[in-house]
Design an enzyme around this catalytic site. Structure first.
Site, mmCIF file in Angstrom:
data_model
loop_
_atom_site.group_PDB
_atom_site.id
_atom_site.type_symbol
_atom_site.label_atom_id
_atom_site.label_comp_id
_atom_site.label_asym_id
_atom_site.label_seq_id
_atom_site.Cartn_x
_atom_site.Cartn_y
_atom_site.Cartn_z
ATOM 1 N N PRO A 204 53.518 36.648 49.364
ATOM 2 C CG PRO A 204 54.890 38.328 50.196
ATOM 3 C CD PRO A 204 54.813 37.312 49.102
ATOM 4 C CE LYS B 159 30.805 47.651 32.494
ATOM 5 N NZ LYS B 159 29.801 48.021 31.471
ATOM 6 N NE ARG B 160 35.514 38.961 27.713
ATOM 7 C CZ ARG B 160 36.161 37.811 27.889
ATOM 8 N NH1 ARG B 160 35.706 36.931 28.758
ATOM 9 N NH2 ARG B 160 37.250 37.541 27.205
#
Length: 564
Positions: free
Chosen positions: A564, A295-296
């Site tokens: 992280p 769905k970009r």
């Protein structure tokens, strides 16, 4: 964003450069032959130390394709741009196409420069000659993982990011100057059936939703064997440091079901880039439900987190990825040190080297129960000023590193955990007989899910965080002394990680890590991590590996940043 990575067998690592050039040059048909050693243990140590195999000596005229392979992967004599351009002239049209197929980023740049979706071999060759060899090698650094591009290169062409082929000696600074008044006050419309939400991570039910999305749909390795498994405690630690904003925790929900199906986050960071301090949004934890990958949404999420940052007057972004995008500031490689080798082997994380047995590997990676450095103890709040001072002085040696306030240092090195919460980070200091803090090191925990493994659910992974030592700050820099001290410190860090039931200890080739990785029996992984700056041009920064993707102990790294 971190990248899932696994150790590679020494023989695989040894021929890694050749494999990267496989679309251009055929491998030597004669297989490498290894002499049998008297004992397997001696064979392993010799193999690890030398990292090479004996090839049958055979003189023959080098083919054009071999010359290209050498220009790409490195040889006894360092290749130059001229060598590479000359080698390009000898490629057949098919070989040019195969070369571009190794890297969608380069292919996209070539298509754009030639104004053609399908440039001819001559056009492609001409465009490639306008790029530097360093750009070409940067593009190949991900070892084939670029097939999964993060978003669309057409999107990145519209963004204020450096482009492949640019001069590497440009003036550093912002690429686009804007004003807050120019920023859209409302987000872009989503495709029908989806809506924007701001996640409140102080609410248990909402951080649980983020956790579940990441646990099922975040970064995994190429073989889909492992996926990051960030606990809610780790997520709060990573996404809620001093200065965090609720508005930077952006989600997309399905309108009817309310299901959280996409997420992206950012935190503010004051980043020193060589001589300049830049306020950035450190973008992380971009995750999209697997059923929505077509769905970009990636470009839309990036644009939205950018818009929200811009509304606060933050114009630069910092992010990492395992794929090559336009254009990396630096590229580091993952290394792994087995703590519980047997478990890693059973999970498929660590391979059994040729001519070896499991008991030899267990013996090889065995660690003592007790640490060796006198005065080593856990960090206490009373130490934070001394650790901050040591951190900032030590990190002056690097080109890109965050600046920390006292509150930030407390958060990153000594976070408070509530009853039943998982510990996020371990920080230790060395206090001498005069009560002076002379060294510190830290590591944090991220678990990885062992997908589909019948025996083990998770692998407990320690990641090398920040460290510093007075040994590296003497008036006359002594690399040998620094190497010895770092090896002593990291060896004790490994022992502590064993004490806390970690299975593997990971580190990138950033900071001065190249000085201890090999001696502490870290093995090269198959993962890369590329560092990027959004709307800021910076000349390349060393990533701790050479052009053959091997440890660069001579030049080390200019990256002093761990995300992280």
């Amino acid at each position: 964003m971190s990248e899932e990575s696994k150790p590679v067998e020494p023989v695989v690592d040894e021929t890694n450069a050749e494999l990267k050039g496989k679309a251009i040059a055929q491998a030597d048909p004669e297989a490498d032959e290894h002499a049998e050693s008297a004992s397997e243990e001696e064979h392993e140590e010799e193999h690890a130390a030398e990292g090479s195999s004996d090839k049958k000596k055979k003189k023959k005229k080098k083919s054009k394709r071999s010359k290209v392979k050498e220009a790409l992967t490195g040889s006894k004599s360092a290749p130059t741009d001229a060598d590479f351009h000359k080698a390009l002239d000898g490629l057949t049209p098919k070989e040019v196409k195969e070369f571009l197929a190794l890297n969608p980023a380069l292919a996209q740049e070539v298509s754009k420069a030639s104004n053609s979706d399908n440039p001819s071999a001559d056009q492609a060759s001409d465009m490639l000659k306008k790029m530097s060899l360093q750009d070409i090698m940067t593009g190949l650094a991900a070892g084939g993982k670029n097939a999964k591009d993060m978003g669309s290169y057409k999107f990145w062409q519209t963004q204020p990011v450096p482009k492949f082929g640019e001069d590497n000696n440009l003036q550093e600074g912002p690429l686009r100057i804007q004003k807050v008044e120019e920023v859209d006050k409302e987000p872009s419309a989503l495709i029908p059936g989806f809506e924007w939400v701001t996640m409140d991570l102080t609410k248990e039910e909402e951080i649980k939703e983020v956790y579940e999305l990441l646990n099922k749909h975040y970064v995994e390795d190429d073989e889909a064997m492992f996926r990051f498994n960030y606990s809610p405690t780790i997520l709060r630690w990573a996404m809620m440091p001093p200065g965090w904003k609720k508005e930077y925790h952006v989600g997309v929900r399905a309108s009817q079901s309310g299901l959280l199906c996409a997420f992206i986050s950012a935190i503010p960071v004051h980043l020193r880039v060589r001589d300049n301090v830049v306020t950035c949004s450190e973008v992380n934890f971009l995750a999209i439900h697997k059923k929505l990958r077509g769905k970009r949404l990636t470009p839309v999420l990036i644009k939205e987190i950018t818009r929200r940052s811009n509304l606060d007057g933050i114009w630069q972004g910092l992010y990492t990825a395992g794929v090559v995008l336009p254009k990396p500031v630096s590229t580091c490689r993952y290394f792994h040190r087995a703590i519980n080798w047997q478990k890693l082997y059973e999970c498929g994380f660590s391979p059994l080297p040729a001519n070896s047995k499991p008991q030899y590997q267990i013996r090889k990676y065995a660690l003592p129960d007790d640490t060796a450095i006198k005065g080593l103890r856990p960090l206490q709040e009373k130490d934070i000023e001394a650790v901050m001072d040591l951190y900032h002085r030590y990190n002056k040696r690097f080109d890109m590193t965050p600046k920390m306030s006292r509150e930030e240092a407390l958060h990153w090195f000594l976070p408070k955990t509530g009853p039943g919460e998982q510990q996020a980070v371990w920080t230790y200091v060395v206090e001498d007989e005069n009560n002076k803090i002379t060294d510190f090191f830290s590591f944090f925990c991220i678990e990885s899910t062992a997908i589909g493994n019948s025996k083990h659910n998770v692998i407990k992974v320690a990641y090398m965080f920040y460290y510093g030592t007075e040994v590296g700050l003497q008036d006359k820099f002594d690399k040998a002394a620094l190497k010895k001290r770092l090896n002593d410190l990291v060896h004790d860090a490994l022992i502590i990680s064993k004490r806390y039931k970690f299975d593997v200890f990971n580190a990138l080739t950033l900071m001065d890590n190249a000085l201890f990785l090999e001696q502490q029996k870290f093995g090269a992984g198959d993962g890369q991590l590329h560092y990027y700056l959004f709307n800021y041009r910076v000349n390349p920064i060393a990533g701790g590996v050479d052009r053959k993707n091997q440890l660069d102990e001579e030049n080390l790294s200019g990256i002093g940043l761990v995300m992280p």
